[in-house]
Design a protein around this motif. Structure first.
Motif, PDB file in Angstrom:
ATOM      1  N   MET A 197       1.810   6.369  -7.170  1.00 51.03           N
ATOM      2  CA  MET A 197       0.685   7.178  -7.620  1.00 51.03           C
ATOM      3  C   MET A 197       1.024   8.661  -7.520  1.00 51.03           C
ATOM      4  O   MET A 197       0.745   9.448  -8.443  1.00 51.03           O
ATOM      5  CB  MET A 197      -0.543   6.856  -6.756  1.00 51.03           C
ATOM      6  CG  MET A 197      -1.818   7.539  -7.188  1.00 51.03           C
ATOM      7  SD  MET A 197      -3.115   7.359  -5.921  1.00 51.03           S
ATOM      8  CE  MET A 197      -3.102   5.583  -5.670  1.00 51.03           C
ATOM      9  N   TYR A 198       1.643   9.054  -6.413  1.00 49.89           N
ATOM     10  CA  TYR A 198       2.006  10.458  -6.207  1.00 49.89           C
ATOM     11  C   TYR A 198       3.059  10.916  -7.206  1.00 49.89           C
ATOM     12  O   TYR A 198       2.944  12.006  -7.798  1.00 49.89           O
ATOM     13  CB  TYR A 198       2.521  10.651  -4.784  1.00 49.89           C
ATOM     14  CG  TYR A 198       2.971  12.054  -4.478  1.00 49.89           C
ATOM     15  CD1 TYR A 198       2.050  13.042  -4.151  1.00 49.89           C
ATOM     16  CD2 TYR A 198       4.315  12.394  -4.537  1.00 49.89           C
ATOM     17  CE1 TYR A 198       2.456  14.338  -3.887  1.00 49.89           C
ATOM     18  CE2 TYR A 198       4.733  13.688  -4.275  1.00 49.89           C
ATOM     19  CZ  TYR A 198       3.794  14.648  -3.944  1.00 49.89           C
ATOM     20  OH  TYR A 198       4.206  15.937  -3.690  1.00 49.89           O
TER      21      TYR A 198
ATOM     22  N   CYS B 150       2.471   1.723  -3.380  1.00 48.58           N
ATOM     23  CA  CYS B 150       1.462   2.031  -4.393  1.00 48.58           C
ATOM     24  C   CYS B 150       1.107   3.512  -4.371  1.00 48.58           C
ATOM     25  O   CYS B 150       1.076   4.171  -5.419  1.00 48.58           O
ATOM     26  CB  CYS B 150       0.211   1.179  -4.163  1.00 48.58           C
ATOM     27  SG  CYS B 150      -1.095   1.445  -5.396  1.00 48.58           S
ATOM     28  N   PHE B 151       0.871   4.052  -3.183  1.00 50.20           N
ATOM     29  CA  PHE B 151       0.523   5.462  -3.088  1.00 50.20           C
ATOM     30  C   PHE B 151       1.721   6.359  -3.411  1.00 50.20           C
ATOM     31  O   PHE B 151       1.544   7.472  -3.915  1.00 50.20           O
ATOM     32  CB  PHE B 151      -0.034   5.779  -1.709  1.00 50.20           C
ATOM     33  CG  PHE B 151      -1.446   5.294  -1.509  1.00 50.20           C
ATOM     34  CD1 PHE B 151      -2.481   5.838  -2.257  1.00 50.20           C
ATOM     35  CD2 PHE B 151      -1.741   4.295  -0.595  1.00 50.20           C
ATOM     36  CE1 PHE B 151      -3.789   5.392  -2.094  1.00 50.20           C
ATOM     37  CE2 PHE B 151      -3.042   3.842  -0.425  1.00 50.20           C
ATOM     38  CZ  PHE B 151      -4.070   4.387  -1.173  1.00 50.20           C
ATOM     39  N   THR B 152       2.925   5.879  -3.141  1.00 50.41           N
ATOM     40  CA  THR B 152       4.114   6.641  -3.521  1.00 50.41           C
ATOM     41  C   THR B 152       4.239   6.720  -5.032  1.00 50.41           C
ATOM     42  O   THR B 152       4.501   7.795  -5.599  1.00 50.41           O
ATOM     43  CB  THR B 152       5.380   5.999  -2.934  1.00 50.41           C
ATOM     44  OG1 THR B 152       5.290   5.987  -1.506  1.00 50.41           O
ATOM     45  CG2 THR B 152       6.625   6.772  -3.348  1.00 50.41           C
TER      46      THR B 152
ATOM     47  N   ARG C 132       0.815  -1.216   0.000  1.00 50.17           N
ATOM     48  CA  ARG C 132       0.000   0.000   0.000  1.00 50.17           C
ATOM     49  C   ARG C 132       0.858   1.280   0.000  1.00 50.17           C
ATOM     50  O   ARG C 132       0.611   2.181  -0.806  1.00 50.17           O
ATOM     51  CB  ARG C 132      -0.948  -0.033   1.201  1.00 50.17           C
ATOM     52  CG  ARG C 132      -1.932   1.137   1.260  1.00 50.17           C
ATOM     53  CD  ARG C 132      -2.773   1.042   2.528  1.00 50.17           C
ATOM     54  NE  ARG C 132      -3.691   2.164   2.651  1.00 50.17           N
ATOM     55  CZ  ARG C 132      -4.932   2.165   2.191  1.00 50.17           C
ATOM     56  NH1 ARG C 132      -5.422   1.090   1.589  1.00 50.17           N
ATOM     57  NH2 ARG C 132      -5.713   3.230   2.343  1.00 50.17           N
TER      58      ARG C 132
ATOM     59  N   VAL D 129      -7.520   3.039  -7.970  1.00 44.64           N
ATOM     60  CA  VAL D 129      -7.619   2.734  -6.540  1.00 44.64           C
ATOM     61  C   VAL D 129      -8.951   3.216  -5.990  1.00 44.64           C
ATOM     62  O   VAL D 129      -9.606   2.513  -5.206  1.00 44.64           O
ATOM     63  CB  VAL D 129      -6.448   3.383  -5.770  1.00 44.64           C
ATOM     64  CG1 VAL D 129      -6.640   3.213  -4.263  1.00 44.64           C
ATOM     65  CG2 VAL D 129      -5.120   2.781  -6.212  1.00 44.64           C
ATOM     66  N   THR D 130      -9.392   4.389  -6.396  1.00 42.03           N
ATOM     67  CA  THR D 130     -10.657   4.937  -5.903  1.00 42.03           C
ATOM     68  C   THR D 130     -11.836   4.032  -6.254  1.00 42.03           C
ATOM     69  O   THR D 130     -12.778   3.872  -5.463  1.00 42.03           O
ATOM     70  CB  THR D 130     -10.901   6.335  -6.496  1.00 42.03           C
ATOM     71  OG1 THR D 130      -9.804   7.189  -6.150  1.00 42.03           O
ATOM     72  CG2 THR D 130     -12.193   6.941  -5.961  1.00 42.03           C
TER      73      THR D 130
ATOM     74  N   LEU E 129      -5.117  13.302  -4.383  1.00 43.27           N
ATOM     75  CA  LEU E 129      -4.763  11.974  -3.878  1.00 43.27           C
ATOM     76  C   LEU E 129      -5.169  11.757  -2.424  1.00 43.27           C
ATOM     77  O   LEU E 129      -5.049  10.633  -1.919  1.00 43.27           O
ATOM     78  CB  LEU E 129      -3.255  11.748  -4.014  1.00 43.27           C
ATOM     79  CG  LEU E 129      -2.702  11.742  -5.436  1.00 43.27           C
ATOM     80  CD1 LEU E 129      -1.234  11.360  -5.425  1.00 43.27           C
ATOM     81  CD2 LEU E 129      -3.486  10.771  -6.317  1.00 43.27           C
TER      82      LEU E 129
ATOM     83  N   ASP F 218      -4.627   6.832  -9.429  1.00 47.66           N
ATOM     84  CA  ASP F 218      -5.526   7.303  -8.378  1.00 47.66           C
ATOM     85  C   ASP F 218      -6.961   6.844  -8.600  1.00 47.66           C
ATOM     86  O   ASP F 218      -7.643   6.409  -7.673  1.00 47.66           O
ATOM     87  CB  ASP F 218      -5.467   8.832  -8.267  1.00 47.66           C
ATOM     88  CG  ASP F 218      -5.840   9.527  -9.573  1.00 47.66           C
ATOM     89  OD1 ASP F 218      -5.484   9.008 -10.638  1.00 47.66           O
ATOM     90  OD2 ASP F 218      -6.491  10.584  -9.512  1.00 47.66           O
TER      91      ASP F 218
ATOM     92  N   CYS G   2       0.172   2.087 -10.305  1.00 55.17           N
ATOM     93  CA  CYS G   2      -0.866   2.571  -9.402  1.00 55.17           C
ATOM     94  C   CYS G   2      -1.410   3.899  -9.896  1.00 55.17           C
ATOM     95  O   CYS G   2      -0.664   4.873 -10.049  1.00 55.17           O
ATOM     96  CB  CYS G   2      -0.305   2.721  -7.990  1.00 55.17           C
ATOM     97  SG  CYS G   2      -0.038   1.147  -7.149  1.00 55.17           S
TER      98      CYS G   2
ATOM     99  N   THR H 270      -6.581   7.806  -0.349  1.00 62.35           N
ATOM    100  CA  THR H 270      -5.880   7.291   0.834  1.00 62.35           C
ATOM    101  C   THR H 270      -6.794   7.126   2.033  1.00 62.35           C
ATOM    102  O   THR H 270      -6.454   6.414   2.979  1.00 62.35           O
ATOM    103  CB  THR H 270      -4.727   8.237   1.219  1.00 62.35           C
ATOM    104  OG1 THR H 270      -5.263   9.535   1.540  1.00 62.35           O
ATOM    105  CG2 THR H 270      -3.731   8.367   0.073  1.00 62.35           C
TER     106      THR H 270
END
Length: 319
Positions: free
Chosen positions: A101-102, A97-99, A94, A183-184, A160, A180, A178, A164
């Motif tokens: 995505m950012y 993935c968000f890293t 996780r 994931v949403t 983002l 945004d 990844c 999260t």
């Protein structure tokens, strides 16, 4: 299947990677070559601008920033993608993935903002050449670059934040990186408001930048209509690299945004991969190639020419 109870998965799984068998080694080599090409081509431009004193001017500082952004975005995608090509399982934690995505989203925002600033730079150079040095000072250039970073980072952080905090019922991503919205869509909640808000923000962000760029080129076009053919030729030579880069980026962005509007299970997996790779590969390759081939100062540096050029001569266009 979605469950009634919200979950917070500790990892996500990429589902679009096919079992290519021995061919995955060929795809790995080709992808690695593309990544090495992106790094090498952009580093040539960055080092040329940094090491050559005659290139410490607004035009080349913006080009250097564009190439640095290409390195930033490519690094956010390729290392993980190369690892997935050789892996039998395609799980990502996780936080990672968000890293990713950012990084990819800020790469997109930085690219659009930098191209807008570069359009303004060309507008001042062509339409107001006698005031170019007084308007595009080093302080102004640094301020514009800082605003680009703050505007992009702030906007991306807002976009983002929602993914999260949403409760997620699934962990399968139908992408090779990844994203945004991917994931949403895994959320257990109703996404109507979020969908409208995110689409409004993305559309507004694009239209604001597009409007500025179109305005600058309309002003340049009107000026060219009243000027000599020699002036028009010089103006076209000055603007052509930016037009090519901006057009290519818009096509890549359109492919990515169009893909995100479809349910990925309704689109061929090969099409998904090609469009995603086009968005993340073509602009970082095109940027250094176009500017390295079109701009005389950088081209001659690559040929080890010792002649120095003055940036004002590049931009000053006689009316």
């Amino acid at each position: 299947m979605k469950s009634n109870n919200s979950l917070t998965p500790s990892y996500f799984q990429f589902t679009v990677f096919a079992d290519f068998g021995p061919l995955r080694y060929l795809f790995f080599i080709l992808s690695l070559l593309i990544y090495v090409t992106i790094i090498s081509a952009n580093l040539v431009i960055v080092l040329s601008v940094c090491l050559e004193n005659s290139l410490h001017q607004p035009m080349y500082i913006f080009i250097c920033s564009l190439c640095l952004n290409s390195l930033y975005g490519s690094t956010g995608f390729f290392p993980r993608f190369l690892m997935d090509l050789l892996s039998d399982t395609h799980f990502i934690s996780r936080p990672l993935c968000f890293t990713q995505m950012y990084v990819i989203t800020t790469y997109l925002a930085h690219e659009m903002s930098l191209l807008t600033v570069m359009a303004y730079d060309r507008f001042v150079a062509i339409c107001q050449p006698l005031h170019y040095h007084s308007k595009m000072t080093l302080r102004t250039v640094l301020l514009l670059l800082i605003l680009v970073v703050l505007y992009s980072v702030g906007g991306v952080a807002y976009v983002l934040y929602q993914p999260t905090t949403l409760p997620l019922c699934e962990n399968k991503l139908n992408k090779i990186y990844c994203n945004d919205w991917s994931v949403t869509e895994l959320s257990c909640e109703d996404l109507t408001v979020i969908r409208i808000t995110s689409h409004y923000y993305a559309t507004s962000f694009f239209l604001i930048h597009l409007s500025v760029i179109l305005y600058t080129y309309l002003r340049i076009l009107f000026l060219c209509r009243r000027s000599s053919s020699e002036f028009r030729g010089k103006a076209l030579q000055t603007c052509l690299p930016h037009i090519v880069i901006f057009g290519n980026f818009c096509i890549s962005l359109f492919c990515e945004m169009s893909l995100s509007r479809y349910k990925t299970d309704e689109v061929n997996t090969f099409v998904i991969n090609v469009l995603t790779m086009e968005f993340l590969v073509i602009p970082p390759i095109m940027n250094p190639l176009v500017y390295g081939l079109k701009l005389p100062q950088i081209r001659k540096l690559r040929q080890f020419d010792k002649t120095h050029y003055n940036i004002y001569d590049q931009y000053k266009l006689e009316l």
